[in-house]
Design an enzyme around this catalytic site. Structure first.
Site, mmCIF file in Angstrom:
data_model
loop_
_atom_site.group_PDB
_atom_site.id
_atom_site.type_symbol
_atom_site.label_atom_id
_atom_site.label_comp_id
_atom_site.label_asym_id
_atom_site.label_seq_id
_atom_site.Cartn_x
_atom_site.Cartn_y
_atom_site.Cartn_z
ATOM 1 N N ARG A 70 0.887 -1.014 -0.040
ATOM 2 C CA ARG A 70 0.008 -0.153 -0.062
ATOM 3 C C ARG A 70 1.059 1.314 -0.135
ATOM 4 O O ARG A 70 1.901 1.259 0.604
ATOM 5 C CB ARG A 70 -0.784 0.017 1.237
ATOM 6 C CG ARG A 70 -2.111 -1.168 1.252
ATOM 7 C CD ARG A 70 -2.804 -0.864 2.444
ATOM 8 N NE ARG A 70 -2.089 -1.300 3.311
ATOM 9 C CZ ARG A 70 -1.714 -0.529 4.405
ATOM 10 N NH1 ARG A 70 -1.990 0.781 4.320
ATOM 11 N NH2 ARG A 70 -1.235 -1.083 5.370
ATOM 12 N N TYR A 199 -1.300 -3.525 -7.016
ATOM 13 C CA TYR A 199 -1.099 -4.413 -5.773
ATOM 14 C C TYR A 199 -2.415 -4.239 -4.862
ATOM 15 O O TYR A 199 -2.905 -3.446 -4.552
ATOM 16 C CB TYR A 199 0.123 -3.929 -4.900
ATOM 17 C CG TYR A 199 0.246 -4.402 -3.674
ATOM 18 C CD1 TYR A 199 0.837 -5.476 -3.497
ATOM 19 C CD2 TYR A 199 -0.353 -3.559 -2.509
ATOM 20 C CE1 TYR A 199 0.584 -6.415 -2.337
ATOM 21 C CE2 TYR A 199 -0.482 -4.446 -1.343
ATOM 22 C CZ TYR A 199 -0.104 -5.906 -1.113
ATOM 23 O OH TYR A 199 0.004 -6.296 0.136
ATOM 24 N N LYS A 208 -9.485 -2.524 1.607
ATOM 25 C CA LYS A 208 -9.413 -1.343 2.865
ATOM 26 C C LYS A 208 -9.988 -0.137 2.118
ATOM 27 O O LYS A 208 -10.506 0.820 3.026
ATOM 28 C CB LYS A 208 -7.616 -0.882 2.567
ATOM 29 C CG LYS A 208 -6.967 -2.047 3.300
ATOM 30 C CD LYS A 208 -7.748 -2.528 4.404
ATOM 31 C CE LYS A 208 -6.864 -3.240 5.536
ATOM 32 N NZ LYS A 208 -5.805 -4.361 5.151
ATOM 33 N N HIS A 228 -10.640 -2.250 11.552
ATOM 34 C CA HIS A 228 -9.485 -3.159 11.004
ATOM 35 C C HIS A 228 -9.345 -4.443 12.077
ATOM 36 O O HIS A 228 -8.376 -4.189 12.687
ATOM 37 C CB HIS A 228 -8.231 -2.197 10.794
ATOM 38 C CG HIS A 228 -7.087 -2.798 10.028
ATOM 39 N ND1 HIS A 228 -5.870 -2.616 10.157
ATOM 40 C CD2 HIS A 228 -7.057 -4.038 9.277
ATOM 41 C CE1 HIS A 228 -5.063 -3.171 9.353
ATOM 42 N NE2 HIS A 228 -5.745 -4.380 8.822
ATOM 43 N N SER A 251 -1.339 -3.383 10.375
ATOM 44 C CA SER A 251 -1.026 -4.073 9.262
ATOM 45 C C SER A 251 0.386 -5.189 9.633
ATOM 46 O O SER A 251 1.294 -4.590 9.996
ATOM 47 C CB SER A 251 -0.621 -3.560 8.085
ATOM 48 O OG SER A 251 -1.891 -2.671 7.565
ATOM 49 N N CYS A 253 0.694 -7.319 11.808
ATOM 50 C CA CYS A 253 1.002 -7.534 13.263
ATOM 51 C C CYS A 253 0.228 -8.681 13.842
ATOM 52 O O CYS A 253 -0.115 -8.733 15.002
ATOM 53 C CB CYS A 253 0.778 -6.132 13.965
ATOM 54 S SG CYS A 253 1.952 -4.811 13.514
ATOM 55 N N ASP A 278 -9.537 -9.753 9.058
ATOM 56 C CA ASP A 278 -8.798 -8.441 8.771
ATOM 57 C C ASP A 278 -9.766 -7.141 8.740
ATOM 58 O O ASP A 278 -9.410 -6.194 9.416
ATOM 59 C CB ASP A 278 -8.134 -8.333 7.268
ATOM 60 C CG ASP A 278 -7.626 -7.289 6.884
ATOM 61 O OD1 ASP A 278 -6.484 -7.001 7.684
ATOM 62 O OD2 ASP A 278 -7.597 -6.429 5.709
ATOM 63 N N ARG A 370 1.869 -12.367 -0.589
ATOM 64 C CA ARG A 370 0.746 -12.673 0.177
ATOM 65 C C ARG A 370 0.013 -13.623 -0.711
ATOM 66 O O ARG A 370 0.566 -14.264 -1.767
ATOM 67 C CB ARG A 370 -0.435 -11.427 -0.155
ATOM 68 C CG ARG A 370 0.023 -9.955 0.382
ATOM 69 C CD ARG A 370 -0.677 -9.671 1.525
ATOM 70 N NE ARG A 370 -0.209 -8.694 2.392
ATOM 71 C CZ ARG A 370 -0.726 -8.456 3.754
ATOM 72 N NH1 ARG A 370 -1.912 -8.654 3.959
ATOM 73 N NH2 ARG A 370 -0.131 -7.312 4.386
#
Ligand code: GTP
Ligand code: SPV
Ligand code: MN
Length: 587
Positions: A70, A199, A208, A228, A251, A253, A278, A370
């Site tokens: 991002r 991406y 998001k 989130h 993100s 974590c 998420d 990912r």
């Protein structure tokens, strides 16, 4: 199938007139269309094949080297005024931004196909759910959206023939030019525009962009919450009762890992279920509790570090029908990444497509590589993950990567104190966003990059929600990432995080006492079960439960500086900081 809805048709016509694609293809969610598009992307090299015996239905994709995460500095909230976007968001006058974007999109799909993706965020037929339409010139985006959202006729049906209640999303790959990359939100128009990226979080506009930035704005206006957060369920096998917990961590974590954890051997009496990894949309229902759904249908998870040891459920989820992005590809067509827990391949192509061997000094997989995998394939998926009513929430966790400062776990004194803990949250930055990694920054509620309006008003919304929820979830802070004197993670983490979740649920049930400290309630060390842990005993645990006064003096100064940025900071939060200082003064 196409829709007759004139609000949709008009917008598609306008966007097609602007971007000038050679043709328009409507995505229907069918298997046949998916297979055709996959074959087409294979023929152009946009996708590479994988070993179909070991990885049935899986495909491989590389993004451009300059396009792997991002881009927060190029992400804008173009509300009517800068004040509405607030101090933490980039802003530009909407008219000016539209003009700039229209110039970039002009003719950008010439020689390309525009795909129309109708999708639902949330379970079909749920009162929580919302419809979006994404226009894109990327097959990769189509295939990802087919996994991450509910695509096709279901969405047209849910929208109906006349409703204008849907979110517009335009994505154009254009030239993947970093200098002209923009991820832009116009909350007043329910519109998202993304250009010059390919991406994940920049282009899968349901995630998001919609489910957090646009939805947080809708949620504030309509009295609910878009967060989130992971959602997990813990069943007590003996009583048959399941309690649900949400957790907001920045993100990379640990949300996906916590959502799919397998409890340690001692905890035979419990089963853990994954509802979401998420994003959570939450509403107060008639019973006075807070209920949550996962608006997504798949996981867009971090690959590196995912192994049969750390997160078997994630790895098993990716065994079929998965898109791998920016991992390494072995000669045998297998995916590979650092921390996968299998020996490095003798020869592979790295995420850039260059030959790689175990002797290489470069990483084989990008740190933000990912997998995109269907949630339904997850062995721990909850029987309620698509329940239109959602699941009732007992506890809310905040957390991040703090080498020191934050103890393993502590509990807020009450809701407003919990909101303060969330608002003051900090974490070391990760590879999920472009920029430096490992720098501590404040990331309130893990929403810093995702809040679609003034964050001062967002804090106010949290406080207001507390008044509306009769049976409030209790709020906790967790930190799996403390480092020991040798710079290694001091807490075993992963499945062993269940030990902390168990304590949290016992607190919520009123089954266990705690120790009051200036920052909140801490566990009594003996109340966290350590059975079966090697090289970790109660003395090690005690070190993770320390509240160091000197560190916290600095922390409080840091929090004060952070909160001072918000002109619209609710009084309640300044009062919380003052109360925290006072508790330290008295302690
Ligand atoms: P986003 O998808 O970016 O929102 O990330 P996320 O919050 O879902 O993070 P995820 O669970 O994918 O974890 C990110 C990284 O942290 C992975 O490399 C994990 O292996 C690592 N990680 C997750 N949980 C733990 C933990 O308990 N301890 C340690 N040491 N590392 C963890
Ligand atoms: C995150 O960065 O928080 C993610 C990945 O979950 S992305 O979809 O790129 O936002
Ligand atoms: Mn995330």
């Amino acid at each position: 199938m196409e829709t007759r809805n004139p609000t949709v048709r008009q917008w598609i016509d306008e966007m097609a007139a602007l971007t000038k694609p050679d043709q328009i293809v409507w995505i229907d969610g069918s298997r046949e269309q998916k297979d055709e598009l996959t074959a087409e992307a294979m023929s152009t090299g946009e996708l590479l094949p994988m070993n179909q015996e070991r990885w049935p239905g899986c495909v491989y994709h590389r993004t451009a080297v300059n396009d792997v995460a991002r881009v927060e500095h190029r992400t804008f909230i173009c509300a009517p005024s800068k004040e509405e976007a607030g101090p933490t968001n980039n802003w530009m006058d909407p008219a000016e931004m539209y003009e700039k974007l229209y110039a970039l999109y002009d003719g950008s799909m010439q020689g390309r196909t525009m795909y129309v993706i109708p999708y639902i965020m949330g379970p079909v037929g749920s009162p929580f759910s919302k419809v979006g339409v994404e226009l894109t010139d990327s097959i990769y985006v189509v295939l990802n959206m087919l996994i991450m959202t509910r695509v096709g006729d279901v969405a047209w049906k849910q929208l109906g023939d006349t409703s204008n209640d849907w979110v517009r999303g335009l994505h154009g790959k254009k030239d993947i030019d970093e200098e002209n990359r923009y991820i832009v939100h116009f909350p007043q128009d329910n519109t998202i525009m993304s250009v010059n990226s390919g991406y994940g979080g920049n282009v899968l506009l349901g995630k998001k962009c919609f489910a957090l930035r646009i939805a947080s704005n809708l949620a504030r206006n309509e009295g609910w919450m878009a967060e989130h957060m992971l959602i997990l369920g813990v069943e007590n096998v003996e009583t048959g009762e399941t309690r649900y917990v949400t957790g907001a961590f920045p993100s990379a974590c640990g949300k996906t890992n916590l959502a799919m954890l397998i409890p340690p051997a001692y905890a035979k009496g419990y089963k853990v279920y994954t509802v979401g990894d998420d994003i959570a949309w939450m509403r107060v229902m008639d019973d006075g509790r807070l209920w949550a759904i996962n608006p997504e249908a798949g996981f867009f998870g971090v690959a590196p570090g995912t192994s049969m040891k750390s997160n078997p459920n994630a790895l098993l989820t990716t065994k079929a029908n998965t898109i791998f992005t920016n991992v390494a590809l072995t000669e045998d067509g297998d995916p590979w990444w650092e921390g996968m827990g299998v020996p490095a391949p003798a020869r592979a192509l790295d995420w850039k497509g260059n030959p790689w061997t175990p002797e290489s000094t470069q990483k084989a997989a990008n740190p933000n590589s990912r997998f995109t995998a269907p949630a339904a394939q997850c062995p721990s998926i909850s029987p309620h993950w698509e329940d239109p009513a959602g699941v009732p929430i007992t506890a809310i966790l905040f957390g991040g990567r703090r080498a020191k400062t934050a103890p393993l776990v502590y509990e807020a004194f009450d809701w407003n104190h919990g909101v303060f803990i969330g608002a003051a949250m900090a974490s070391e930055t990760t590879a999920a966003a472009s920029g430096a990694v490992g720098v501590v920054r404040r990331d309130p509620m893990a929403m810093l990059p995702f809040c679609g309006y003034n964050m001062g008003d967002y804090f106010r919304h949290w406080i207001d929600m507390g008044r509306k929820i009769e049976h409030k979830p209790r709020i906790f802070n967790v930190n799996w990432f403390q480092l020991d004197e040798n710079g290694r993670f001091a807490w075993p983490g992963f499945g062993d995080n269940f030990r902390v979740i168990e304590w949290i649920l016992k607190r919520c049930a009123g089954e266990v006492d705690a120790v009051e400290s200036p920052i909140g309630y801490l566990p009594k060390p003996e109340d966290i079960v350590l059975d079966g842990l090697e090289d970790f005993d109660i003395e090690d645990l005690k070190k993770l439960l320390v509240v160091d006064r000197e560190i916290w003096e600095d922390e409080m100064d840091g929090i004060a500086e952070h909160l001072a940025k918000f002109e619209r900071l609710p009084n309640e939060l300044s009062e919380q900081l003052a109360a925290l200082r006072e508790r330290f003064a008295k302690a």
